[in-house]
Design a protein around this motif. Structure first.
Motif, PDB file in Angstrom:
ATOM      1  N   GLY A   1      21.135 -48.180  -6.411  1.00 41.53           N
ATOM      2  CA  GLY A   1      20.228 -49.597  -6.511  1.00 41.53           C
ATOM      3  C   GLY A   1      18.763 -49.279  -6.890  1.00 41.53           C
ATOM      4  N   MET A   2      18.203 -50.017  -7.687  1.00 37.49           N
ATOM      5  CA  MET A   2      16.820 -49.818  -8.272  1.00 37.49           C
ATOM      6  C   MET A   2      16.368 -51.157  -8.819  1.00 37.49           C
ATOM      7  SD  MET A   2      16.519 -45.873  -9.308  1.00 37.49           S
ATOM      8  CE  MET A   2      14.495 -45.801  -9.119  1.00 37.49           C
ATOM      9  N   ASN A   3      14.930 -51.333  -8.648  1.00 32.58           N
ATOM     10  CA  ASN A   3      14.449 -52.276  -9.381  1.00 32.58           C
ATOM     11  C   ASN A   3      14.487 -51.887 -11.110  1.00 32.58           C
ATOM     12  OD1 ASN A   3      13.297 -54.175  -7.478  1.00 32.58           O
ATOM     13  ND2 ASN A   3      11.837 -52.265  -6.989  1.00 32.58           N
ATOM     14  N   VAL A   4      14.764 -52.668 -12.139  1.00 29.05           N
ATOM     15  CA  VAL A   4      15.227 -52.457 -13.304  1.00 29.05           C
ATOM     16  C   VAL A   4      14.327 -53.482 -14.321  1.00 29.05           C
ATOM     17  CG1 VAL A   4      16.789 -52.163 -15.096  1.00 29.05           C
ATOM     18  CG2 VAL A   4      17.271 -51.454 -12.816  1.00 29.05           C
ATOM     19  N   SER A   5      13.969 -53.084 -15.211  1.00 26.25           N
ATOM     20  CA  SER A   5      13.343 -54.058 -16.160  1.00 26.25           C
ATOM     21  C   SER A   5      14.430 -54.607 -16.956  1.00 26.25           C
ATOM     22  CB  SER A   5      12.507 -53.338 -17.110  1.00 26.25           C
ATOM     23  OG  SER A   5      13.129 -52.314 -18.055  1.00 26.25           O
ATOM     24  N   LEU A   6      14.041 -55.884 -17.590  1.00 26.62           N
ATOM     25  CA  LEU A   6      15.322 -56.564 -18.345  1.00 26.62           C
ATOM     26  C   LEU A   6      15.834 -55.482 -19.563  1.00 26.62           C
ATOM     27  CD1 LEU A   6      16.848 -59.165 -18.890  1.00 26.62           C
ATOM     28  CD2 LEU A   6      14.990 -59.661 -20.358  1.00 26.62           C
ATOM     29  N   ASP A   7      14.848 -54.706 -20.047  1.00 28.28           N
ATOM     30  CA  ASP A   7      15.622 -53.673 -20.990  1.00 28.28           C
ATOM     31  C   ASP A   7      16.170 -52.446 -20.416  1.00 28.28           C
ATOM     32  OD1 ASP A   7      12.903 -53.101 -20.446  1.00 28.28           O
ATOM     33  OD2 ASP A   7      12.452 -52.900 -22.631  1.00 28.28           O
ATOM     34  N   GLY A   8      16.328 -52.489 -19.009  1.00 28.52           N
ATOM     35  CA  GLY A   8      17.205 -51.300 -18.480  1.00 28.52           C
ATOM     36  C   GLY A   8      16.366 -50.088 -18.156  1.00 28.52           C
ATOM     37  N   PHE A   9      15.072 -50.070 -17.840  1.00 25.76           N
ATOM     38  CA  PHE A   9      14.172 -48.991 -17.349  1.00 25.76           C
ATOM     39  C   PHE A   9      13.906 -48.892 -15.874  1.00 25.76           C
ATOM     40  CE2 PHE A   9      13.635 -49.543 -21.920  1.00 25.76           C
ATOM     41  CZ  PHE A   9      14.106 -48.123 -22.339  1.00 25.76           C
ATOM     42  N   VAL A  10      13.749 -48.019 -15.286  1.00 23.91           N
ATOM     43  CA  VAL A  10      13.389 -48.068 -13.807  1.00 23.91           C
ATOM     44  C   VAL A  10      11.992 -47.499 -13.659  1.00 23.91           C
ATOM     45  CG1 VAL A  10      15.705 -47.542 -13.048  1.00 23.91           C
ATOM     46  CG2 VAL A  10      14.009 -45.837 -13.434  1.00 23.91           C
ATOM     47  N   ALA A  11      11.307 -47.140 -14.793  1.00 23.99           N
ATOM     48  CA  ALA A  11       9.884 -46.860 -14.671  1.00 23.99           C
ATOM     49  C   ALA A  11       9.347 -46.867 -16.418  1.00 23.99           C
ATOM     50  CB  ALA A  11       9.542 -45.484 -14.280  1.00 23.99           C
ATOM     51  N   ALA A  12       8.157 -47.398 -16.341  1.00 26.87           N
ATOM     52  CA  ALA A  12       7.485 -47.480 -17.701  1.00 26.87           C
ATOM     53  C   ALA A  12       7.183 -46.205 -17.967  1.00 26.87           C
ATOM     54  CB  ALA A  12       6.205 -48.499 -17.716  1.00 26.87           C
ATOM     55  N   PRO A  13       6.693 -45.999 -19.307  1.00 30.67           N
ATOM     56  CA  PRO A  13       6.094 -44.406 -19.831  1.00 30.67           C
ATOM     57  C   PRO A  13       5.129 -44.317 -18.747  1.00 30.67           C
ATOM     58  CG  PRO A  13       6.603 -45.934 -21.715  1.00 30.67           C
ATOM     59  CD  PRO A  13       6.976 -46.844 -20.376  1.00 30.67           C
ATOM     60  N   GLY A  14       5.084 -43.001 -18.575  1.00 31.35           N
ATOM     61  CA  GLY A  14       3.996 -42.522 -17.768  1.00 31.35           C
ATOM     62  C   GLY A  14       4.477 -42.579 -16.097  1.00 31.35           C
ATOM     63  N   ASP A  15       5.770 -43.211 -15.975  1.00 27.40           N
ATOM     64  CA  ASP A  15       6.133 -43.408 -14.426  1.00 27.40           C
ATOM     65  C   ASP A  15       5.501 -44.524 -14.017  1.00 27.40           C
ATOM     66  OD1 ASP A  15       8.290 -41.553 -14.743  1.00 27.40           O
ATOM     67  OD2 ASP A  15       7.135 -39.786 -13.771  1.00 27.40           O
ATOM     68  N   ASP A  16       5.044 -45.470 -14.747  1.00 25.64           N
ATOM     69  CA  ASP A  16       4.034 -46.697 -14.195  1.00 25.64           C
ATOM     70  C   ASP A  16       5.278 -47.477 -13.475  1.00 25.64           C
ATOM     71  OD1 ASP A  16       2.622 -48.961 -13.756  1.00 25.64           O
ATOM     72  OD2 ASP A  16       2.005 -49.020 -15.906  1.00 25.64           O
ATOM     73  N   LEU A  17       5.291 -47.814 -12.227  1.00 25.46           N
ATOM     74  CA  LEU A  17       6.070 -48.847 -11.513  1.00 25.46           C
ATOM     75  C   LEU A  17       5.364 -50.329 -11.335  1.00 25.46           C
ATOM     76  CD1 LEU A  17       7.345 -46.430  -8.941  1.00 25.46           C
ATOM     77  CD2 LEU A  17       8.643 -47.231 -11.288  1.00 25.46           C
ATOM     78  N   GLY A  18       3.868 -50.337 -11.681  1.00 21.68           N
ATOM     79  CA  GLY A  18       3.109 -51.583 -11.665  1.00 21.68           C
ATOM     80  C   GLY A  18       3.926 -52.882 -11.782  1.00 21.68           C
ATOM     81  N   TRP A  19       5.072 -52.865 -12.740  1.00 19.35           N
ATOM     82  CA  TRP A  19       5.765 -54.120 -13.197  1.00 19.35           C
ATOM     83  C   TRP A  19       6.798 -54.694 -12.132  1.00 19.35           C
ATOM     84  CZ3 TRP A  19      10.850 -53.459 -13.130  1.00 19.35           C
ATOM     85  CH2 TRP A  19      11.161 -51.856 -13.317  1.00 19.35           C
ATOM     86  N   SER A  20       6.995 -53.612 -11.178  1.00 18.81           N
ATOM     87  CA  SER A  20       8.109 -53.947 -10.351  1.00 18.81           C
ATOM     88  C   SER A  20       7.738 -54.210  -8.902  1.00 18.81           C
ATOM     89  CB  SER A  20       9.038 -52.944 -10.156  1.00 18.81           C
ATOM     90  OG  SER A  20       8.425 -51.581  -9.597  1.00 18.81           O
ATOM     91  N   ALA A  21       6.372 -54.760  -8.857  1.00 18.87           N
ATOM     92  CA  ALA A  21       5.801 -54.927  -7.374  1.00 18.87           C
ATOM     93  C   ALA A  21       6.593 -56.105  -6.753  1.00 18.87           C
ATOM     94  CB  ALA A  21       4.345 -55.504  -7.284  1.00 18.87           C
TER      95      ALA A  21
END
Length: 187
Positions: free
Chosen positions: A7-27
């Motif tokens: 289980g993880m936080n996921v973007s609507l398009d299926g990613f757990v991290a943005a490019p560069g391993d950015d997780l700022g979107w999942s606060a």
């Protein structure tokens, strides 16, 4: 036999991290953070790939001592330190905080651990979880989808060799529009 949860936080398009391993979107909101804490409290063993281990171990060993730490963050940090962990890596030699390193075959070790009696295990890190998915070892998926499109990054899902049929067992909406979907593998 132990249950294996991915289980993880996921973007609507299926990613757990943005490019560069950015997780700022999942606060997470406070409510979502509490949900993840409750899930972690039910886990008896964390299985980490190197990348997620480095991320978690860079903050949570002292997360309860950070200025402004909420009661939930204090509890999360204490639970994180106390819960046994296995880190799968061929590049890390030593780990702390109730963890051990496995440099060998991750799928073989996860299958061995899963065959034991005990509390559920959580696999974390998309690459490690992908290997467990392909081997048919994952029993449950906890997916918290955030209302954001990243357009690329590290995918949550990996290619599997055959269909994996799932039963939806829970949905829940969190502040900010995050949506939990929890599935059990239909065997």
């Amino acid at each position: 036999m132990r249950k294996l949860v991915y289980g993880m936080n996921v973007s609507l398009d299926g990613f757990v991290a943005a490019p560069g391993d950015d997780l700022g979107w999942s606060a997470p909101s406070d409510e979502l953070f509490r949900f993840w804490l409750d899930q972690e409290l039910a886990i008896g063993l964390f299985l980490y790939g190197r990348g997620l281990w480095e991320n978690m171990s860079s903050y949570w060993p002292t997360g309860d001592q950070q200025p402004g730490a909420t009661p939930a963050q204090v509890e999360f940090a204490r639970n994180w330190r106390d819960t046994p962990k296995v880190v799968f890596s061929s590049t890390i030699d030593k780990v702390d905080w109730n963890a051990r390193v496995v440099a060998g075959d991750a799928v073989e070790e996860i299958a061995r651990l899963k065959a034991e009696d005990g509390e559920p295990m959580r696999v974390g890190g998309a690459t490690l979880a992908g290997a467990a998915m392909r081997a048919g070892l994952v029993d449950e998926y906890e997916i918290v989808t955030h209302p954001v499109l990243l357009g690329g990054g590290k995918p949550f899902y990996t290619a599997v060799d055959s269909w994996v049929n799932l039963n939806l067992v829970e949905t829940r909406t969190f502040p900010g529009g995050a949506l939990l979907t929890r599935y059990e593998v239909r065997r």
